[in-house]
Design an enzyme around this catalytic site. Structure first.
Site, short mmCIF file in Angstrom:
data_model
loop_
_atom_site.label_atom_id
_atom_site.label_comp_id
_atom_site.label_asym_id
_atom_site.label_seq_id
_atom_site.Cartn_x
_atom_site.Cartn_y
_atom_site.Cartn_z
N ASP A 183 0.80 -1.23 0.00
CA ASP A 183 0.00 0.00 0.00
C ASP A 183 0.83 1.29 0.00
O ASP A 183 1.74 1.45 0.82
CB ASP A 183 -0.88 0.07 1.25
CG ASP A 183 -1.79 -1.12 1.42
OD1 ASP A 183 -1.76 -2.03 0.57
OD2 ASP A 183 -2.54 -1.13 2.40
N GLU A 236 -10.77 -1.37 3.43
CA GLU A 236 -9.45 -0.87 3.79
C GLU A 236 -9.19 0.47 3.11
O GLU A 236 -9.90 0.88 2.18
CB GLU A 236 -8.36 -1.88 3.38
CG GLU A 236 -8.44 -3.20 4.12
CD GLU A 236 -7.27 -4.12 3.82
OE1 GLU A 236 -6.71 -4.68 4.79
OE2 GLU A 236 -6.91 -4.29 2.64
#
Length: 516
Positions: A42, A224
């Protein structure tokens, strides 16, 4: 179909370590960010400060597999050329450093700097290990930098926000200034509950709950990496909407991980969606294609935007991978890349407000195309082009007319007749990306795939902008109305290009291949 091939690169010659030169990596991108070695996922802490873009990211400093989560760091002046920096915030024996964001605390509201030296503040998720008194929890913590991101200090009072939850993570923080007041807003998730939770703070340390959003639309996996920002519609500052980004895994429209977006209003307390398709859950997935998706491919995830970007631009970056097979990709001692940065905006198309995306173009300023093809009819069949491309931008515009399909073949060739196909079904109005024969696909059972997205013709035409890199294809259709991002792992020799049509009546309006 057969396609021309080019000669294979010569095998590397072993030399003594003292004289060793880097071995050419056939899959390492030329214009997408990768860490020099080890695992990356990420994007975190995207922030612009004093002429520099900072990209922090989930990173394992010790190997090419997920683990030991820390914040890696890279910097750029132009979003295209990145310099890797030392690990910014390392894990330790009591916590892993999970995803989050960073802000420039210009007025030193946190007290972590001074008026003369305001801090950069990172807000991240502490994932506490068995060695911690908070073992098993995920809570939000701070670190700060007084030297523009070169070194970081963890706040002694961490965590600053703890809900006693095992799945409370991924804070995105921004400064809100509106009718409800002026303060920091944190947008985080209770991942398993598929909820976005919003908090406010005057100082980044003490947080007060504002509201909760969700579940809504796609709920087939955990939620998320949220984001929330305001954009003008068609550039009109008097007509704005708020965009809520929610990434989820699994449950993406193409399978595995993906990002969705909601459009609506935010009054400083509550986000109210105007694009929730139905209240409640769609367990059978029957409405998946009615939702707002950031990308219709399999490899654009954990997408978040830069804080403090100049000129009010909203620039996003995603992780170019999918949790289904991220740990198996055949890239040696490094693993995963970031997408091209994308500037996003809102526009009305056929009466609906939609999100448009435009890549930051690594080929901008190129004086001329390396190959061009002018307007002409496309006879049924395959037209092989006298050009090759492994790293390039391809601009193509079709007038499908009465043909059944039109399309483009990229990264073709190799001993196994490799190819990646972009096919437009005229009657259905659907664009497909087929990577089932794109090269190395056997490393995971879910990797060979066909992605699809509805793309209406505009005045009878289909416009595609395609970015090819060593291991990726990013497609922007109709000026960013829809995008497809997929990894591919072809042989170095697979560089041939072709256009094709099935049925009579197709025209090629223009085609240009732009390279470095």
């Amino acid at each position: 179909m057969t396609f021309p091939t080019t000669a294979a690169a010569p095998a590397a010659v072993a030399v003594p370590d003292a004289l060793a030169v880097p071995v050419i990596d056939p899959f390492r991108p030329e214009f997408h960010y990768t860490a020099e070695r080890n695992w990356l996922n990420d994007p975190n802490g995207l922030v612009y400060l004093n002429g520099t873009y900072h990209l922090f990211y989930q990173h394992n400093p010790f190997g090419p597999d997920w683990g030991n989560m820390s914040w890696g760091h890279a910097t750029s002046r132009d979003l295209l050329h990145w310099d890797e920096q030392p690990v910014a915030i390392p894990c330790d024996g009591s916590e892993a450093i999970f995803s989050g964001s960073a802000v420039f605390d210009e007025h030193n509201t946190s007290g972590l700097g001074t008026a003369a030296t305001p801090p950069l503040v990172a807000i991240y998720t502490s994932a506490y290990s068995a060695a911690s008194p908070l073992a098993g929890r995920q809570a939000q913590s701070l670190a700060y930098s007084l030297d523009e991101g070169r070194t970081w200090t963890k706040y002694q009072g961490n965590p600053v926000l703890d809900r006693a939850s095992a799945d409370f993570r991924d804070p995105k923080v921004f400064w809100y200034d509106g009718g409800a007041g002026s303060y920091w807003v944190m947008v985080a998730v209770e991942a398993v509950q598929r909820q976005v939770v919003l908090y406010k703070s005057a100082d980044l340390v003490a947080w007060e709950h504002l509201s909760t959003f969700g579940p809504a639309n796609a709920t087939g996996g955990v939620w998320e990496c949220p984001d929330l920002f305001e954009l003008p519609v068609d550039g009109d500052p008097e007509d704005t909407k708020w965009v809520l980004i929610v990434n989820l895994n699994p449950g993406g429209v193409a399978g595995g991980s993906a990002g969705q977006y909601f459009l609506g209003g935010f009054d400083g307390v509550t986000f109210r969606s105007e694009s929730t398709v139905t209240e409640g859950l769609q367990q059978d997935g029957s409405r998946m294609r009615d939702y707002g998706w950031l990308d219709w491919g399999r490899d654009y995830y954990a997408t978040v935007s830069f804080s403090n970007a100049p000129d009010g631009r909203r620039i996003m970056i995603g992780w170019m991978n999918n949790w289904d097979y991220a740990g198996s990709t055949p890239t040696g001692d490094w693993r995963s890349a970031m997408s091209l940065p994308r500037e996003v905006c809102l526009a009305r198309v056929d009466g609906q407000v939609v999100l448009l995306q435009e890549a930051v173009d690594p080929f901008s300023g190129s004086e001329s195309a390396i190959f061009q093809l002018g307007p002409q009819s496309l006879a049924p069949g395959v037209l092989e082009l006298p050009a090759t491309a492994a790293v390039a931008r391809i601009d193509v515009e079709f007038e499908p007319g009465t043909a059944d399909t039109v399309g483009l073949v990229v990264r073709a060739g190799g001993e196994g007749d490799e190819r990646t196909l972009l096919t437009y079904d005229v009657a259905a109005g659907v664009l497909y990306l087929d990577r089932r024969e794109s090269g190395h696909v056997s490393f995971h059972g879910t990797f060979p795939s066909v992605e699809r997205v509805a793309v209406p013709l505009q005045e009878g035409r289909l416009r595609l902008r395609i970015y090819l890199d060593r291991c990726s294809v990013e497609v922007f259709a109709q000026d960013g109305l829809a995008t497809i991002t997929d990894l591919v792992f072809p042989a170095a020799a697979s560089t041939a290009l072709a256009v094709f049509a099935e049925g009579e009546g197709a025209h090629l309006a223009a085609l240009a291949v732009v390279g470095c």
